[in-house]
Design a protein around this motif. Structure first.
Motif, PDB file in Angstrom:
ATOM      1  N   GLY A   1      25.925  -3.184  31.384  1.00 32.58           N
ATOM      2  CA  GLY A   1      26.959  -2.541  32.185  1.00 32.58           C
ATOM      3  C   GLY A   1      28.301  -3.222  31.965  1.00 32.58           C
ATOM      4  O   GLY A   1      28.455  -4.058  31.077  1.00 32.58           O
ATOM      5  N   ASP A   2      29.257  -2.865  32.797  1.00 33.96           N
ATOM      6  CA  ASP A   2      30.617  -3.385  32.655  1.00 33.96           C
ATOM      7  C   ASP A   2      30.687  -4.790  33.229  1.00 33.96           C
ATOM      8  O   ASP A   2      30.510  -5.002  34.427  1.00 33.96           O
TER       9      ASP A   2
ATOM     10  N   GLN B   1      27.628  -4.348  26.866  1.00 31.98           N
ATOM     11  CA  GLN B   1      27.895  -3.432  27.968  1.00 31.98           C
ATOM     12  C   GLN B   1      26.907  -2.263  27.996  1.00 31.98           C
ATOM     13  O   GLN B   1      26.571  -1.765  29.062  1.00 31.98           O
ATOM     14  N   GLU B   2      26.408  -1.838  26.848  1.00 26.98           N
ATOM     15  CA  GLU B   2      25.361  -0.816  26.841  1.00 26.98           C
ATOM     16  C   GLU B   2      24.095  -1.331  27.517  1.00 26.98           C
ATOM     17  O   GLU B   2      23.408  -0.601  28.215  1.00 26.98           O
ATOM     18  N   LYS B   3      23.786  -2.609  27.317  1.00 27.61           N
ATOM     19  CA  LYS B   3      22.549  -3.176  27.860  1.00 27.61           C
ATOM     20  C   LYS B   3      22.687  -3.632  29.311  1.00 27.61           C
ATOM     21  O   LYS B   3      21.715  -3.585  30.064  1.00 27.61           O
TER      22      LYS B   3
ATOM     23  N   LYS C   1      30.744  -6.703  22.344  1.00 27.31           N
ATOM     24  CA  LYS C   1      31.153  -6.255  23.672  1.00 27.31           C
ATOM     25  C   LYS C   1      30.483  -4.932  24.013  1.00 27.31           C
ATOM     26  O   LYS C   1      29.908  -4.768  25.090  1.00 27.31           O
ATOM     27  N   ASP C   2      30.525  -3.986  23.100  1.00 32.45           N
ATOM     28  CA  ASP C   2      29.924  -2.672  23.351  1.00 32.45           C
ATOM     29  C   ASP C   2      28.410  -2.759  23.540  1.00 32.45           C
ATOM     30  O   ASP C   2      27.847  -2.117  24.431  1.00 32.45           O
ATOM     31  N   VAL C   3      27.738  -3.533  22.697  1.00 28.37           N
ATOM     32  CA  VAL C   3      26.287  -3.654  22.803  1.00 28.37           C
ATOM     33  C   VAL C   3      25.901  -4.346  24.116  1.00 28.37           C
ATOM     34  O   VAL C   3      24.978  -3.908  24.809  1.00 28.37           O
TER      35      VAL C   3
END
Length: 129
Positions: A91-92, A87-89, A83-85
């Motif tokens: 966005g939300d 969203q880093e690439k 999820k974090d990766v």
């Protein structure tokens, strides 16, 4: 016939065809008739595979089948990092499970064959209003 054989006959992916057999997809009338012909299905089954399913309704919530449980375990361990990766690439947002493909491949390896799973879903950003 294998799911790959059925997929080839229908012009569809083997994973999608398998999902139809588990009540997680809907066949068109043409697809249902073709499957009925290939597998000599009962008319009730031919009609049932054309109904809209309640998706994601497999029980129990925590799977007990060892292979399916491994996917649950993978998400328990790597779900938040994924999820974090993502969203880093991007966005939300989320990865679509509707505009989505899933492929399963066998990768031969001298230490033991490996399973390669490729998920490809459209990114859907959360809307601001």
């Amino acid at each position: 016939m294998s799911f790959a054989d059925l997929g080839s006959a229908l012009g569809l992916d083997e994973v999608w065809v398998a999902s139809l057999f588990y009540g997680q997809a809907t066949a068109s009338a043409e697809e249902a008739e073709k499957l009925s012909s290939l597998l000599s299905l009962d008319p009730a089954i031919t009609a049932a595979i054309q109904e809209f399913p309640t998706k994601g309704s497999l029980e129990p919530v925590i799977p007990t089948d060892p292979l399916i449980y491994r996917f649950y375990e993978i998400m328990q361990v790597y779900g938040m990092p994924l999820k974090d990766v993502i969203q880093e690439k991007f966005g939300d947002g989320i990865m679509s499970a509707i505009d989505f493909t899933l492929e399963v491949d066998k990768v031969e390896d001298p230490k033991g064959d490996r399973v390669k799973i490729t998920m490809c879903g459209k990114f859907l950003p959360y809307k601001k209003w």
